[in-house]
Design a protein around this motif. Structure first.
Motif, PDB file in Angstrom:
ATOM      1  N   THR A 136       0.649  -1.092   0.068  1.00 49.24           N
ATOM      2  CA  THR A 136      -0.189  -0.089   0.187  1.00 49.24           C
ATOM      3  C   THR A 136       1.022   0.990   0.137  1.00 49.24           C
ATOM      4  N   PHE A 137       0.537   2.047  -0.678  1.00 47.58           N
ATOM      5  CA  PHE A 137       1.250   3.644  -0.816  1.00 47.58           C
ATOM      6  C   PHE A 137       0.307   4.563  -0.363  1.00 47.58           C
ATOM      7  N   GLY A 138       0.308   5.041   1.005  1.00 52.21           N
ATOM      8  CA  GLY A 138      -0.559   5.882   1.477  1.00 52.21           C
ATOM      9  C   GLY A 138      -2.146   5.360   1.370  1.00 52.21           C
TER      10      GLY A 138
ATOM     11  N   VAL B  24      -4.141   1.157  -2.797  1.00 48.27           N
ATOM     12  CA  VAL B  24      -3.582  -0.351  -2.564  1.00 48.27           C
ATOM     13  C   VAL B  24      -3.171  -0.792  -4.116  1.00 48.27           C
ATOM     14  N   ALA B  25      -1.994  -0.652  -3.998  1.00 49.85           N
ATOM     15  CA  ALA B  25      -1.060  -1.409  -5.228  1.00 49.85           C
ATOM     16  C   ALA B  25      -1.391  -2.598  -5.543  1.00 49.85           C
ATOM     17  N   LEU B  26      -1.085  -3.460  -4.290  1.00 51.31           N
ATOM     18  CA  LEU B  26      -1.327  -4.798  -4.511  1.00 51.31           C
ATOM     19  C   LEU B  26      -1.869  -5.366  -3.336  1.00 51.31           C
TER      20      LEU B  26
ATOM     21  N   GLU C 161      -4.659  -5.838 -16.530  1.00 46.46           N
ATOM     22  CA  GLU C 161      -4.973  -4.392 -16.985  1.00 46.46           C
ATOM     23  C   GLU C 161      -3.959  -3.439 -16.224  1.00 46.46           C
ATOM     24  N   ASN C 162      -3.940  -2.194 -16.845  1.00 45.22           N
ATOM     25  CA  ASN C 162      -3.076  -1.061 -16.335  1.00 45.22           C
ATOM     26  C   ASN C 162      -3.496  -0.664 -15.142  1.00 45.22           C
ATOM     27  N   GLY C 163      -2.588  -1.144 -14.010  1.00 41.99           N
ATOM     28  CA  GLY C 163      -2.885  -0.641 -12.682  1.00 41.99           C
ATOM     29  C   GLY C 163      -3.059  -1.940 -11.864  1.00 41.99           C
ATOM     30  N   ALA C 164      -3.073  -3.117 -12.554  1.00 39.48           N
ATOM     31  CA  ALA C 164      -3.335  -4.380 -11.908  1.00 39.48           C
ATOM     32  C   ALA C 164      -2.452  -4.804 -10.699  1.00 39.48           C
ATOM     33  N   GLY C 165      -1.206  -4.132 -10.763  1.00 38.05           N
ATOM     34  CA  GLY C 165      -0.203  -4.272  -9.816  1.00 38.05           C
ATOM     35  C   GLY C 165       0.951  -5.319 -10.366  1.00 38.05           C
ATOM     36  N   LYS C 166       1.228  -5.363 -11.618  1.00 36.18           N
ATOM     37  CA  LYS C 166       2.012  -6.362 -12.065  1.00 36.18           C
ATOM     38  C   LYS C 166       3.580  -5.655 -11.844  1.00 36.18           C
ATOM     39  N   SER C 167       3.711  -4.399 -12.016  1.00 29.74           N
ATOM     40  CA  SER C 167       4.899  -3.637 -11.719  1.00 29.74           C
ATOM     41  C   SER C 167       5.362  -3.650 -10.187  1.00 29.74           C
ATOM     42  N   THR C 168       4.159  -3.220  -9.541  1.00 24.84           N
ATOM     43  CA  THR C 168       4.630  -3.527  -8.332  1.00 24.84           C
ATOM     44  C   THR C 168       5.048  -4.727  -7.736  1.00 24.84           C
ATOM     45  N   MET C 169       4.385  -5.786  -8.131  1.00 17.78           N
ATOM     46  CA  MET C 169       5.043  -7.308  -7.720  1.00 17.78           C
ATOM     47  C   MET C 169       6.437  -7.349  -8.322  1.00 17.78           C
TER      48      MET C 169
ATOM     49  N   SER D 113       3.522  -8.464 -20.792  1.00 12.23           N
ATOM     50  CA  SER D 113       3.339  -7.668 -21.828  1.00 12.23           C
ATOM     51  C   SER D 113       1.761  -7.794 -22.241  1.00 12.23           C
ATOM     52  N   HIS D 114       1.220  -6.564 -22.591  1.00 12.11           N
ATOM     53  CA  HIS D 114      -0.016  -6.487 -23.177  1.00 12.11           C
ATOM     54  C   HIS D 114      -0.485  -6.977 -24.517  1.00 12.11           C
ATOM     55  N   ARG D 115       0.452  -7.469 -25.187  1.00  6.40           N
ATOM     56  CA  ARG D 115       0.308  -8.105 -26.606  1.00  6.40           C
ATOM     57  C   ARG D 115       0.099  -9.371 -26.387  1.00  6.40           C
TER      58      ARG D 115
ATOM     59  N   GLY E 132       3.427  10.802 -11.649  1.00  5.74           N
ATOM     60  CA  GLY E 132       4.539   9.963 -11.467  1.00  5.74           C
ATOM     61  C   GLY E 132       4.249   8.733 -10.834  1.00  5.74           C
ATOM     62  N   THR E 133       2.975   8.678  -9.939  1.00  6.13           N
ATOM     63  CA  THR E 133       2.890   7.549  -9.402  1.00  6.13           C
ATOM     64  C   THR E 133       1.807   6.515 -10.062  1.00  6.13           C
ATOM     65  N   LEU E 134       1.429   6.929 -11.148  1.00  3.60           N
ATOM     66  CA  LEU E 134       0.553   6.190 -11.921  1.00  3.60           C
ATOM     67  C   LEU E 134       1.321   4.917 -12.368  1.00  3.60           C
ATOM     68  N   SER E 135       0.565   3.884 -12.889  1.00  2.00           N
ATOM     69  CA  SER E 135       1.014   2.734 -13.420  1.00  2.00           C
ATOM     70  C   SER E 135       1.462   3.193 -14.977  1.00  2.00           C
ATOM     71  N   GLY E 136       2.386   2.487 -15.547  1.00  2.00           N
ATOM     72  CA  GLY E 136       2.788   2.804 -16.972  1.00  2.00           C
ATOM     73  C   GLY E 136       1.755   3.286 -17.995  1.00  2.00           C
ATOM     74  N   GLY E 137       0.680   2.199 -18.193  1.00  2.00           N
ATOM     75  CA  GLY E 137      -0.376   2.502 -18.769  1.00  2.00           C
ATOM     76  C   GLY E 137      -1.046   3.580 -18.523  1.00  2.00           C
ATOM     77  N   ASN E 138      -1.460   3.704 -17.310  1.00  2.00           N
ATOM     78  CA  ASN E 138      -2.173   4.790 -16.896  1.00  2.00           C
ATOM     79  C   ASN E 138      -1.590   6.067 -17.097  1.00  2.00           C
TER      80      ASN E 138
HETATM   81  N1  ATP Z   1       5.038   4.525  -5.980  1.00  2.93           N
HETATM   82  C1  ATP Z   1       3.603   4.460  -5.914  1.00  2.93           C
HETATM   83  N2  ATP Z   1       2.741   5.604  -5.231  1.00  2.93           N
HETATM   84  C2  ATP Z   1       1.622   5.491  -5.079  1.00  2.93           C
HETATM   85  N3  ATP Z   1       0.956   4.632  -5.921  1.00  2.93           N
HETATM   86  C3  ATP Z   1       1.416   3.585  -6.914  1.00  2.93           C
HETATM   87  C4  ATP Z   1       2.898   3.772  -6.724  1.00  2.93           C
HETATM   88  N4  ATP Z   1       3.376   2.683  -7.403  1.00  2.93           N
HETATM   89  C5  ATP Z   1       2.421   2.175  -7.978  1.00  2.93           C
HETATM   90  N5  ATP Z   1       1.230   2.708  -7.639  1.00  2.93           N
HETATM   91  C6  ATP Z   1      -0.298   2.391  -7.694  1.00  2.93           C
HETATM   92  O1  ATP Z   1      -0.482   1.073  -7.724  1.00  2.93           O
HETATM   93  C7  ATP Z   1      -1.410   0.691  -8.620  1.00  2.93           C
HETATM   94  C8  ATP Z   1      -0.765  -0.591  -9.577  1.00  2.93           C
HETATM   95  O2  ATP Z   1       0.479  -0.092 -10.296  1.00  2.93           O
HETATM   96  P1  ATP Z   1       1.536  -1.222 -11.233  1.00  2.93           P
HETATM   97  O3  ATP Z   1       2.600  -0.249 -11.863  1.00  2.93           O
HETATM   98  O4  ATP Z   1       1.753  -2.185 -10.300  1.00  2.93           O
HETATM   99  O5  ATP Z   1       0.413  -1.639 -12.282  1.00  2.93           O
HETATM  100  P2  ATP Z   1       0.760  -2.568 -13.504  1.00  2.93           P
HETATM  101  O6  ATP Z   1      -0.169  -3.599 -13.492  1.00  2.93           O
HETATM  102  O7  ATP Z   1       2.230  -2.553 -13.854  1.00  2.93           O
HETATM  103  O8  ATP Z   1       0.142  -1.600 -14.494  1.00  2.93           O
HETATM  104  P3  ATP Z   1       0.490  -1.268 -16.349  1.00  2.93           P
HETATM  105  O9  ATP Z   1       0.128  -2.349 -17.131  1.00  2.93           O
HETATM  106  O10 ATP Z   1       0.018   0.072 -16.634  1.00  2.93           O
HETATM  107  O11 ATP Z   1       2.086  -1.133 -16.301  1.00  2.93           O
HETATM  108  C9  ATP Z   1      -1.752   1.790  -9.810  1.00  2.93           C
HETATM  109  O12 ATP Z   1      -3.096   2.151  -9.301  1.00  2.93           O
HETATM  110  C10 ATP Z   1      -0.731   2.736  -9.143  1.00  2.93           C
HETATM  111  O13 ATP Z   1      -1.126   3.905  -9.404  1.00  2.93           O
END
Ligand code: ATP
Ligand code: MG
Length: 505
Positions: A19-21, A24-26, A44-52, A204-206, A400-406
């Motif tokens: 969780t960030f503030g 809930v990223a994951l 999907e974008n924001g599903a939490g992949k990159s966070t994991m 990948s999204h492809r 800057g805190t959004l996921s890549g796709g967002n």
């Molecule tokens: N450092 C951070 N601070 C606040 N929120 C964050 C931070 N990192 C990620 N998030 C939030 O956590 C959620 C998951 O983000 P994440 O980057 O893991 O998604 P993703 O599955 O990789 O998406 P994408 O396909 O767009 O890359 C998003 O809602 C994102 O805004």
């Protein structure tokens, strides 16, 4: 390298959370990857992949859940600890040191020393050369990293991972910025690494890539684990349904639009060494697809037309009025908008809110007597953010805190909200998930229907063929074909893009 039998569990995460503030990223991410396997991680974008991925890499520590490597619980405090344990991550945009040589980048911080304690440069170059030979990629180890293509930079990161004997390799959207040939090359390397018994994770999204490369697939949704299957047991439709929560039946909802007079007219545009004698017209209501291989000069052409890059000869007109060179502000005033390819670098202010970013280009329009109406600003931002399904709890979130796709969606929203006469989009759906992709296509089609002239660069052939009224193909900086929608078959476009037989100008 550590030779665990194929099928040994290499990486295991259970119910990890972060969780960030308030965000809930994951919530409960789970992933089990075995050796000798390429495991797809989709969502999907924001599903939490990159966070994991960042938890696996030791960049974030999870708030809860368990993480084990080869059966042993781990709790990395730094990325260096994860690296030492055999984890390597290849990001979409590698972070090499541009001034250092390729070799220096590979052996960063662990240079072998010769007899007198000197760094043994020769030995390093030789080893780097051997690595590239093994990967089948001709990169000169002595050249600086600066100026290498993203594809080559990724290969260097892979060479580094192999030299560190990484047992687990994670690739977070590695193919988003690659051309077809480069994707093939990366896949060949990934398969070889799998056959050596390493465990790979591929994001990948492809789906065409996922289904041809991976043997197992895990779906995530809203920060949580959904399912894991063998690829052979599922179809693309199954996965899309689980990912989006509904059917995506029409990815290319092209509407018929009435095509009117010429709005954008590019004539004889030339920049030595990059593009030559480019003639291009886009009419009201028309979507023109600019196809070609990565590096053919498509982005360079539109950037010059928009005025962010110079050109040597030629003219650009909008509604009959000449667009001055090197003056993007004038281009915007005359009604052109350009959504750039590299949206993170150009077009997004990372430490500004989503609202600010979306309304940035229309501040003046939203102001009365020099005062920005914050009500209008919020309404506009909310409208576009919801049309593009930007995933966030509040629009006050920093971009800057959004996921890549967002982040991609926010930049698209920023330019779409300007309602230009000419909309130029460079790779509009790169990094965007399948559900929103359909939505972006629908929007482009709608905007054309309202009379906008749309010029779309895309490396995804189905996207070009599905959306364009006319396809213009660029090969090495020259237009090699102009095809009407009926004539634009994959073969015709590929012939023209590679300038082989069958192409007609
Ligand atoms: N450092 C951070 N601070 C606040 N929120 C964050 C931070 N990192 C990620 N998030 C939030 O956590 C959620 C998951 O983000 P994440 O980057 O893991 O998604 P993703 O599955 O990789 O998406 P994408 O396909 O767009 O890359 C998003 O809602 C994102 O805004
Ligand atoms: Mg991501």
């Amino acid at each position: 390298m550590a030779t665990a039998a194929p099928g040994t569990v290499a990486l295991e995460l259970r119910d990890v959370s972060k969780t960030f503030g308030q965000v809930v990223a994951l919530s409960s991410g789970s992933l089990t990857v075995t050796t000798g396997s390429i495991h797809a991680l989709v969502g999907e974008n924001g599903a939490g992949k990159s966070t994991m991925v960042k938890i696996i890499a030791g960049l974030y520590r999870p708030d809860g859940g368990t993480y084990a490597l080869f059966g042993e619980a781990v709790d990395f405090r730094t990325t260096a600890e994860a690296k030492d344990a055999g984890i390597a991550v290849i990001y979409q945009e590698p972070t090499l040191f541009p001034d250092l040589s390729v070799t220096e980048n590979i052996f960063m911080g662990r240079q072998p020393r010769g007899r007198l304690g000197r760094i043994d440069r020769k030995a390093m170059d030789t080893e780097a050369r051997a690595l590239f030979a093994r990967l089948g990629v001709p990169i000169d180890p002595e050249r600086p990293a600066d100026g290498l293509s993203i594809a080559d930079q990724q290969i260097i990161e892979i060479a580094k991972a192999i030299s560190l004997d990484a047992r687990v390799l994670i690739m977070d959207e590695p193919t988003a910025a690659l051309s077809g040939v480069e994707v093939e090359r990366l896949m060949t390397i990934a398969r070889a690494l799998r056959d050596e018994g390493r465990a790979l994770v591929f994001i990948s999204h492809r789906f065409d890539e996922v289904f041809s490369l991976c043997d197992t697939i895990t779906v995530m949704r809203d920060g949580a684990y959904v399912s894991t299957d063998r690829i052979a047991d599922v179809t693309v439709d199954d996965i899309v349904r689980r990912l989006v929560g509904r059917d995506v039946d029409d990815l290319y909802p092209k509407q018929e639009a009435e095509i009117g007079e010429v709005v954008l007219e590019i004539s004889g545009l030339t920049r030595a060494g990059l593009f030559h004698d480019v003639d291009l017209q886009v009419r009201r209501g028309e979507i023109v697809g600019l196809a070609g291989l990565v590096g053919a000069g498509r982005s360079e052409i539109v950037q010059a037309a928009f005025g962010v890059d110079p050109y040597d000869a030629g003219t650009v007109k909008v509604n009959g009025k000449k667009v001055p060179p090197n003056d993007p502000a004038a281009a915007i005033r005359l009604g052109i908008a350009l959504v750039p390819e590299d949206r993170r670098k150009h077009g997004l202010v990372l430490d500004s809110t989503i609202t600010r970013n979306i309304t940035m280009a229309i501040r003046r329009r939203l102001s009365r007597a020099g005062l920005l109406s914050s009500g209008a600003e919020v309404t506009t931002a909310r409208d576009w953010a919801s049309r593009l399904e930007v995933k966030t709890t509040t629009l006050d979130t920093l971009a800057g805190t959004l996921s890549g796709g967002n982040q991609q969606k926010v930049v698209l929203a920023k330019w779409l909200s300007t309602r230009p006469d000419v909309l130029i989009v460079d790779e509009p759906t790169r990094g965007i998930d399948v559900g929103t992709k359909a939505e972006v296509h629908r929007l482009l089609s709608e905007l054309a229907g309202e009379g906008m002239a749309v010029l779309m660069i895309s490396s995804e052939l189905p996207e070009v063929l599905g959306m364009a009224d006319r396809v213009v193909v660029v090969h090495e900086g020259r237009i090699t074909a102009e095809l009407n929608r009926e004539d634009a078959t994959p073969e015709a476009v590929m012939y023209a893009a590679t300038n082989t037989q069958g192409a007609s100008a």
